[in-house]
Design a protein around this motif. Structure first.
Motif, mmCIF file in Angstrom:
data_model
loop_
_atom_site.group_PDB
_atom_site.id
_atom_site.type_symbol
_atom_site.label_atom_id
_atom_site.label_comp_id
_atom_site.label_asym_id
_atom_site.label_seq_id
_atom_site.Cartn_x
_atom_site.Cartn_y
_atom_site.Cartn_z
ATOM 1 N N ASN A 138 42.636 51.117 44.827
ATOM 2 C CA ASN A 138 42.166 49.734 44.662
ATOM 3 C C ASN A 138 42.470 49.198 43.263
ATOM 4 O O ASN A 138 42.886 48.054 43.095
ATOM 5 N N GLU A 139 42.269 50.039 42.256
ATOM 6 C CA GLU A 139 42.534 49.604 40.884
ATOM 7 C C GLU A 139 44.020 49.350 40.672
ATOM 8 O O GLU A 139 44.415 48.414 39.976
ATOM 9 N N ALA A 140 44.861 50.195 41.269
ATOM 10 C CA ALA A 140 46.308 50.002 41.132
ATOM 11 C C ALA A 140 46.720 48.652 41.710
ATOM 12 O O ALA A 140 47.504 47.901 41.104
ATOM 13 N N THR A 141 46.158 48.325 42.872
ATOM 14 C CA THR A 141 46.477 47.036 43.500
ATOM 15 C C THR A 141 45.976 45.878 42.646
ATOM 16 O O THR A 141 46.689 44.894 42.427
ATOM 17 N N ALA A 142 44.754 46.000 42.162
ATOM 18 C CA ALA A 142 44.163 44.925 41.363
ATOM 19 C C ALA A 142 44.936 44.671 40.071
ATOM 20 O O ALA A 142 45.062 43.532 39.617
ATOM 21 N N LEU A 143 45.490 45.742 39.487
ATOM 22 C CA LEU A 143 46.203 45.613 38.209
ATOM 23 C C LEU A 143 47.699 45.358 38.400
ATOM 24 O O LEU A 143 48.438 45.260 37.414
ATOM 25 N N GLY A 144 48.122 45.260 39.648
ATOM 26 C CA GLY A 144 49.545 45.037 39.908
ATOM 27 C C GLY A 144 50.390 46.256 39.583
ATOM 28 O O GLY A 144 51.570 46.141 39.264
ATOM 29 N N GLN A 145 49.814 47.444 39.682
ATOM 30 C CA GLN A 145 50.529 48.679 39.387
ATOM 31 C C GLN A 145 50.873 49.412 40.679
ATOM 32 O O GLN A 145 50.443 49.030 41.759
ATOM 33 N N GLY A 146 51.641 50.477 40.528
ATOM 34 C CA GLY A 146 52.047 51.231 41.711
ATOM 35 C C GLY A 146 53.135 50.526 42.478
ATOM 36 O O GLY A 146 53.832 49.648 41.966
ATOM 37 N N SER A 147 53.262 50.869 43.752
ATOM 38 C CA SER A 147 54.354 50.307 44.565
ATOM 39 C C SER A 147 54.034 48.927 45.103
ATOM 40 O O SER A 147 54.930 48.176 45.480
ATOM 41 N N LEU A 148 52.733 48.581 45.168
ATOM 42 C CA LEU A 148 52.278 47.316 45.781
ATOM 43 C C LEU A 148 52.810 47.195 47.208
ATOM 44 O O LEU A 148 53.196 46.125 47.654
ATOM 45 N N CYS A 149 52.788 48.316 47.923
ATOM 46 C CA CYS A 149 53.258 48.303 49.315
ATOM 47 C C CYS A 149 52.340 49.227 50.119
ATOM 48 O O CYS A 149 51.131 48.995 50.167
ATOM 49 N N ASN A 150 52.878 50.256 50.736
ATOM 50 C CA ASN A 150 52.039 51.180 51.507
ATOM 51 C C ASN A 150 51.103 51.964 50.598
ATOM 52 O O ASN A 150 51.459 52.316 49.473
ATOM 53 N N GLN A 151 49.899 52.266 51.126
ATOM 54 C CA GLN A 151 48.970 53.137 50.427
ATOM 55 C C GLN A 151 48.439 54.181 51.404
ATOM 56 O O GLN A 151 48.146 53.848 52.561
ATOM 57 N N ALA A 152 48.346 55.416 50.924
ATOM 58 C CA ALA A 152 47.918 56.497 51.820
ATOM 59 C C ALA A 152 47.155 57.560 51.049
ATOM 60 O O ALA A 152 47.419 57.813 49.872
ATOM 61 N N ILE A 153 46.201 58.163 51.760
ATOM 62 C CA ILE A 153 45.482 59.329 51.240
ATOM 63 C C ILE A 153 45.848 60.503 52.133
ATOM 64 O O ILE A 153 45.786 60.402 53.369
ATOM 65 N N MET A 154 46.258 61.619 51.526
ATOM 66 C CA MET A 154 46.603 62.839 52.262
ATOM 67 C C MET A 154 45.480 63.850 52.053
ATOM 68 O O MET A 154 45.327 64.385 50.956
ATOM 69 N N LEU A 155 44.677 64.069 53.072
ATOM 70 C CA LEU A 155 43.544 64.987 52.976
ATOM 71 C C LEU A 155 43.944 66.351 53.527
ATOM 72 O O LEU A 155 44.284 66.475 54.712
ATOM 73 N N ILE A 156 43.895 67.369 52.675
ATOM 74 C CA ILE A 156 44.270 68.735 53.055
ATOM 75 C C ILE A 156 43.013 69.595 52.974
ATOM 76 O O ILE A 156 42.481 69.840 51.878
ATOM 77 N N THR A 157 42.520 70.056 54.126
ATOM 78 C CA THR A 157 41.237 70.751 54.146
ATOM 79 C C THR A 157 41.162 71.697 55.345
ATOM 80 O O THR A 157 41.969 71.594 56.277
ATOM 81 N N ASP A 158 40.184 72.599 55.289
ATOM 82 C CA ASP A 158 39.948 73.461 56.458
ATOM 83 C C ASP A 158 38.724 72.990 57.237
ATOM 84 O O ASP A 158 38.270 73.655 58.152
ATOM 85 N N GLY A 159 38.207 71.825 56.866
ATOM 86 C CA GLY A 159 37.079 71.281 57.625
ATOM 87 C C GLY A 159 36.321 70.252 56.822
ATOM 88 O O GLY A 159 36.376 70.212 55.587
ATOM 89 N N ALA A 160 35.622 69.344 57.529
ATOM 90 C CA ALA A 160 34.838 68.294 56.872
ATOM 91 C C ALA A 160 33.492 68.219 57.568
ATOM 92 O O ALA A 160 33.399 67.865 58.747
ATOM 93 N N MET A 161 32.420 68.549 56.859
ATOM 94 C CA MET A 161 31.092 68.641 57.476
ATOM 95 C C MET A 161 30.204 67.450 57.134
ATOM 96 O O MET A 161 29.216 67.209 57.800
ATOM 97 N N GLU A 162 30.531 66.714 56.075
ATOM 98 C CA GLU A 162 29.638 65.647 55.622
ATOM 99 C C GLU A 162 29.702 64.420 56.530
ATOM 100 O O GLU A 162 30.631 64.253 57.326
ATOM 101 N N ASP A 163 28.754 63.541 56.343
ATOM 102 C CA ASP A 163 28.783 62.232 56.990
ATOM 103 C C ASP A 163 29.561 61.298 56.059
ATOM 104 O O ASP A 163 29.043 60.847 55.043
#
Length: 1103
Positions: A360-385
């Motif tokens: 969000n900060e990158a977009t707000a400041l006009g930084q980064g690619s200003l195109c696609n955004q993605a999070i890559m989550l690498i885990t063996d499980g997610a238990m939280e809400d």
């Protein structure tokens, strides 16, 4: 008698050695006498500056006469003087020149783009007409299996006879220009229905490949990379596996594929390092991260977060920001990822919040690619809400896609992990083994490509410079810098429109050397050059780009060879005005005072350069040319008849620059074996009237051939007069602005020391695509008519010296450089003359001389040197001193010369250096806490890798063994080279300083020296008192580069700084018709249960 006149006595003793005992006795008496006398004086001998000056004048006359005679420089200058009334001198217009070059490059690259468009259209039409057949049986030419037979002599399946012939245009590789063939990676089944259907469908490209090559014979490799993994290459070749019989090449990993398949992207990789991720899971997670990093390019931005009980950045310097995913940063991340270890409980919620905050900060400041955004989550499980995190940061727009990678065989939390991806327009994959990683990571690219595919936006992309060491297995081919133009291929079938199916990518390669031939070398002058940069400011082509380094005897690409910034090569552009203007795609010019090095960095020249630049339309590239003020501003034009010029051009002592393009020999296959001189001859004699030739360059070459023709007779006359020849004179030579070289070997090959001089291997002294010869460039910066003397680097030449001088043409007030002429000789030639001059006779009248008399350079009192204007020794009593920097031999005298202002130290910088890794560098090594731990570690490594091997072998054979090789090959840190910045000195003589002698105080003694310039040359004569050792007070001065070390704060700022860049024009991140329900599932390959269990159990025990 005083202490100053003892030299005569010493010389007498040196000359009178009638017997062993009398000589020793006299020497002992002399030592006692001189010691007692010197105690009564100030201990200082005196060297007569007047005598040294006489020597310098005499020696200067001798070597000038010698150089002028054997080179014929005066005759050549007269010949050019005679034609001054018939020529005209024109000023070079840099603005027009750079625009013309850019237009020609645009036209050349435009032809490549048209070829790629035809391939894309043909592939899409073929897919539209093809109906998928699950049971299709189809034999194709597999490039690994062609022309191979089984034990019975029968062709193996998917093999068969496939005609291959060596082709000049394809680097003499055996190829089949009639058709393409197919390469399939080892980890992909070559008879899979998807592969067979794709190969069958893409057979339609064969005719298009051939038609493209017929229409544009300068095309090189054309190809189609399928999303299923196969690679269709034209012309067809025999593919060579690595030493293990494995083909690791996967077209979907190549930069041209990834860039064409997706738009620019910001990626935050979030990896679980809680206690449950130990052992094999962590190994798989690390491999997954590295594979994701390999799919990123210089238009993408990235960061990596690790989480357990708390959130931490793998590189604290990059906290809260995104950094450009260039090669430097990607490799830096990989080193840090290797250091990850597990601990604590996994709290994914905090990590996701931090990831959204960064994006969000990158977009707000006009930084980064200003195109696609993605999070890559690498885990063996997610238990939280974690639903409220997405409600707060991503819903309902779902602007950030979330891709999830469930690591390990445990499926307990699969639904949770899949839910995260499916509710955030991402994709879920289950990665249970190392063999799963590659295919599963590639899925995210297909998802990101959906909006572009649905919209049918066929963006053409150009890659940064790269070397394809995987595709080609010979050094000459694999070290060739190239760029690729590529275009995505989509399914046009209506029923699959919302799924946005990417069929693959088509492309072709462009060798950057061929592109740079457009910027004709002769128009840029002696110091001029052309260069190309990308929209990110990285070098595509530049004569000072050094992408290779030597490891042992093997040349290898530097880790950061394709992310060298323009500011690191044109480092005098300290305010980055040039870089900023070019990156923004502007057209303009500016001037810079620059320091440039020649002779492999040993010597410095000061130039005032004019830079002209413009953008190349339809590409992300900008072109710049450099013209040096002075000789680079003018070009002269002369005319002769073809008949007269051709006669002189075909003389046996003449060559032309074979890397230049006098005539285009790469269009007609029949011309490809012709040298440039052969092509010019065939064109001018009418044998090949259809050749495309540069008429202006041909006219200049013919003119120079006529003007320089008398030199052949002059040199031959000298050579035939054997009795008057000085022994050791080896080669007379000249070069002109048209790339023409004439030379005559005065000595036969068996007698020559400089055997390689002016041969095809002697690139430094020949005209090349990148530069004029060293002797030509150095002579151009020295007054015309005066000879410049230097000794080339000893490591390649032996004891030889080169003398060269510039030849000019003047019309009115304009002077243009016509060429340079010189002679190459052995050092013994001038040494013999020097020792004959630098010795006063024993009967010299010393009555009015104060100091050593007679003064002789062969006495023990003094040491004599001849050094050049950069401080390199040509003559010394110690033969091994020749070619060394004088400061290494006598630091006290060199230090004093610098203090006197007679020599100036110049700092030069190398931002492409390679340094040995320090002990404190990043390391993944873990200390051995005890002998038991060491044994356990070794056992762990062996068993885990062995089990991993069994696991992967059970799945897909010998698949990609690089991680084993990396684990088993250990080098000492001190032997490993890594990119670094260095500063190194160069020294230049300052002739305006006229002091001729000085005294150096060194503890109990004083050292006197006298220095005199040798007239009409760039040489100095040094006479130094020999009996005062100052080495303790004055250490040697070396030219060794020193690594520029940055403190952690500066280093951090440099790493994360984002220079001005031009973003790609197109961005495809959203389409309303996208079907986001296709978000993955639990697809995985089942290995042997027992092996998997053993691997997991062992990893749990020893980690």
């Amino acid at each position: 008698m005083n202490c100053w006149s003892l030299g005569k006595a010493r010389n007498a003793i040196k000359l009178d050695r009638s017997g062993p005992y009398s000589g020793r006795l006299m020497m002992l008496m002399w030592i006692i006498l001189s010691s007692s006398l010197c105690l009564m004086t100030d201990g200082q001998m005196k060297i007569s500056p007047e005598t040294v000056q006489q020597w310098a004048v005499s020696f200067g006359k001798e070597i000038t006469a010698l150089s002028a005679r054997y080179s014929g420089a005066k005759l050549l200058q007269k010949k050019y003087k005679d034609i001054e009334g018939t020529v005209k001198i024109e000023e070079v217009n840099g603005d027009e020149l750079v625009k013309r070059f850019a237009e020609e490059m645009e036209e050349m690259l435009g032809r490549k783009m048209k070829a790629v468009k035809r391939l894309a259209e043909a592939a899409e039409d073929a897919d539209l007409d093809h109906e998928y057949n699950e049971t299709l049986e189809f034999d194709y030419y597999n490039s690994m299996l062609i022309n191979t037979v089984d034990e019975d002599g029968n062709p193996v399946p998917l093999g068969g006879e496939f005609t291959l012939e060596e082709n000049e245009h394809f680097n003499k590789l055996p190829v089949n220009i009639q058709q393409s063939n197919i390469q399939v990676p080892t980890n992909v089944y070559n008879r899979d229905p998807d592969i067979l259907n794709g190969v069958y469908m893409s057979e339609a490209l064969n005719d298009v490949f051939a038609d493209n090559f017929q229409e544009d014979p300068t095309l090189t490799w054309q190809y189609f990379g399928s999303s299923t993994g196969f690679f269709r290459l034209y012309p067809g070749i025999q593919w060579t596996p690595d030493e293990n019989g494995v083909v690791t090449f996967d077209c979907r990993n190549r930069n041209w594929y990834i860039q064409a398949a997706t738009s620019p992207k910001d990626v935050v990789i979030v990896v679980d390092v809680s206690g449950s991720m130990k052992g094999l899971r962590l190994t798989i997670a690390k491999h997954t991260i590295n594979t994701i990093l390999d799919t990123l390019g210089e238009n993408d931005f990235v960061n990596i977060i690790a989480y357990s009980d708390y959130v931490r950045y793998v590189e604290p310097c990059f906290q809260g920001t995104l950094v450009q995913a260039d090669l430097d940063n990607r490799e830096h991340f990989k080193l840090l990822v290797e250091q990850l270890h597990v601990k604590g409980e996994g709290k994914v919620k905090k990590a996701m919040k931090e990831s959204f905050r960064i994006l969000n900060e990158a977009t707000a400041l006009g930084q980064g690619s200003l195109c696609n955004q993605a999070i890559m989550l690498i885990t063996d499980g997610a238990m939280e809400d974690f639903q409220d995190v997405f409600q707060e940061f991503n819903w309902p727009e779902r602007r950030v896609r979330v891709f999830t990678y469930l690591i390990g065989r445990e499926m307990t939390f699969a639904e949770n992990v899949k839910w995260i991806a499916c509710n955030n327009k991402g994709y879920y994959t289950h990665v249970s083994t190392l063999a799963d990683v590659q295919e599963n990571v590639m899925e995210y690219l297909h998802v990101l490509s959906r909006p572009m595919v649905i919209n049918h936006d066929h963006d053409i992309i150009w890659t940064e410079a790269y070397m394809d060491s995987v595709l080609f297995n010979t050094q000459a081919q694999s070290l060739l810098l190239m760029t690729s133009v590529a275009m995505p291929v989509f399914s046009k079938k209506r029923e699959t429109l919302s799924h946005g199916i990417l069929l693959g990518v088509v492309g072709t390669d462009v060798a950057l050397r061929e592109l740079m031939r457009v910027a004709t070398r002769y128009k840029l002058g002696v110091h001029g050059y052309a260069y190309l940069i990308t929209n990110n400011g990285y070098i595509l082509s530049h004569p000072d780009l050094r992408p290779l380094y030597k490891e042992g005897k093997k040349l290898k690409p530097k880790p950061n060879y394709n992310s060298v910034d323009l500011s690191e090569v044109e480092w005098e552009d300290s305010e980055e005005k040039l870089r900023t203007a070019m990156v923004k795609g502007e057209t303009g010019n500016l001037s810079l005072d620059v320091k440039t090095s020649v002779d492999k960095g040993r010597r410095v020249m000061f130039l005032k350069n004019d830079y002209y630049y413009t953008v190349i339309n339809e590409t992300p590239f900008s072109l710049g040319i450099v013209l040096s003020q002075g000789y680079g501003q003018y070009i002269f034009i002369g005319n002769v008849s073809v008949e007269e010029g051709l006669h002189d051009l075909l003389a046996p002592d003449l060559t032309i620059a074979n890397e230049w393009t006098y005539c285009e020999t790469d269009i007609d296959p029949a011309h490809r074996k012709l040298s440039q001189l052969q092509a010019v001859e065939r064109y001018l004699t009418g044998k090949e009237p259809d050749l495309e030739c540069d008429m202006q360059l041909l006219q200049q070459t013919l003119f120079d051939a006529v003007v320089t023709a008398p030199m052949e007779a002059y040199w031959n006359a000298l050579m035939l007069n054997v009795s008057s020849m000085d022994e050791g004179i080896e080669t007379a030579f000249l070069g002109t602005r048209s790339g023409l070289i004439r030379f005559l070997r005065y000595a036969g090959i068996e007698k020559r020391i400089g055997k390689s001089f002016l041969t095809s291997t002697d690139k430094e002294n020949m005209f090349t695509l990148d530069h004029f010869p060293v002797w030509y460039r150095r002579a151009a910066e020295y007054p015309a008519g005066k000879f410049l003397y230097y000794m080339p680097r000893q490591d390649t030449r032996g004891r030889i010296m080169i003398a060269a001088t510039a030849v000019t043409v003047t019309v009115g007030k304009k002077t243009a450089l016509a060429g340079a002429i010189g002679v190459q000789m052995t050092l013994e030639v001038i040494e013999s003359k020097f020792w004959g001059i630098a010795a006063q006779p024993n009967d010299t009248d010393c009555s009015n001389v104060e100091g050593i008399c007679p003064l002789r350079c062969d006495s023990l009192d003094i040491e004599c040197y001849v050094i050049d204007n950069n401080g390199f020794v040509l003559i010394s009593e110690q033969r091994n001193d020749a070619g060394r920097f004088f400061g290494e031999i006598d630091g006290s005298v060199m230090t004093t010369l610098i203090r006197m202002g007679m020599f100036k130290r110049v700092s030069l910088f190398d931002y492409q250096a390679m340094c040995k890794m320090n002990s404190h560098s990043v390391s993944s090594a873990r200390p051995l806490l005890s002998p038991f731990y060491g044994l356990a570690s070794a056992l762990k490594w062996f068993l885990s890798n062995f089990l991993l091997f069994l696991l992967e072998f059970n799945i897909c054979g010998f698949w990609h063994t690089e991680h084993f090789a990396d684990a088993s090959v250990h080098k000492k840190k001190g032997d490993i080279l890594q990119p670094c910045d260095t500063e190194y000195p160069s020294f230049v003589y300052e002739p305006s300083v006229k002091e001729t002698n000085s005294i150096i105080k060194c503890g109990r003694c004083q050292k006197m020296f006298v220095v005199q310039q040798i007239p009409e040359s760039n040489l100095l004569m040094l006479v130094v008192q020999a009996d005062c050792d100052c080495s303790k007070q004055y250490p040697p001065i070396t030219l060794e580069p020193e690594e520029v070390r940055y403190n952690s704060s500066v280093k951090c700022d440099r790493m994360k700084s984002q220079k001005v860049r031009r973003r790609p024009e197109s961005c495809h991140s959203y389409h309303a018709q996208e079907n986001a329900d296709d978000c993955g599932g639990a697809s995985f390959i089942s290995p042997s249960t027992s092996v998997s269990f053993m691997c997991l159990l062992f990893a749990a025990v020893v980690s």
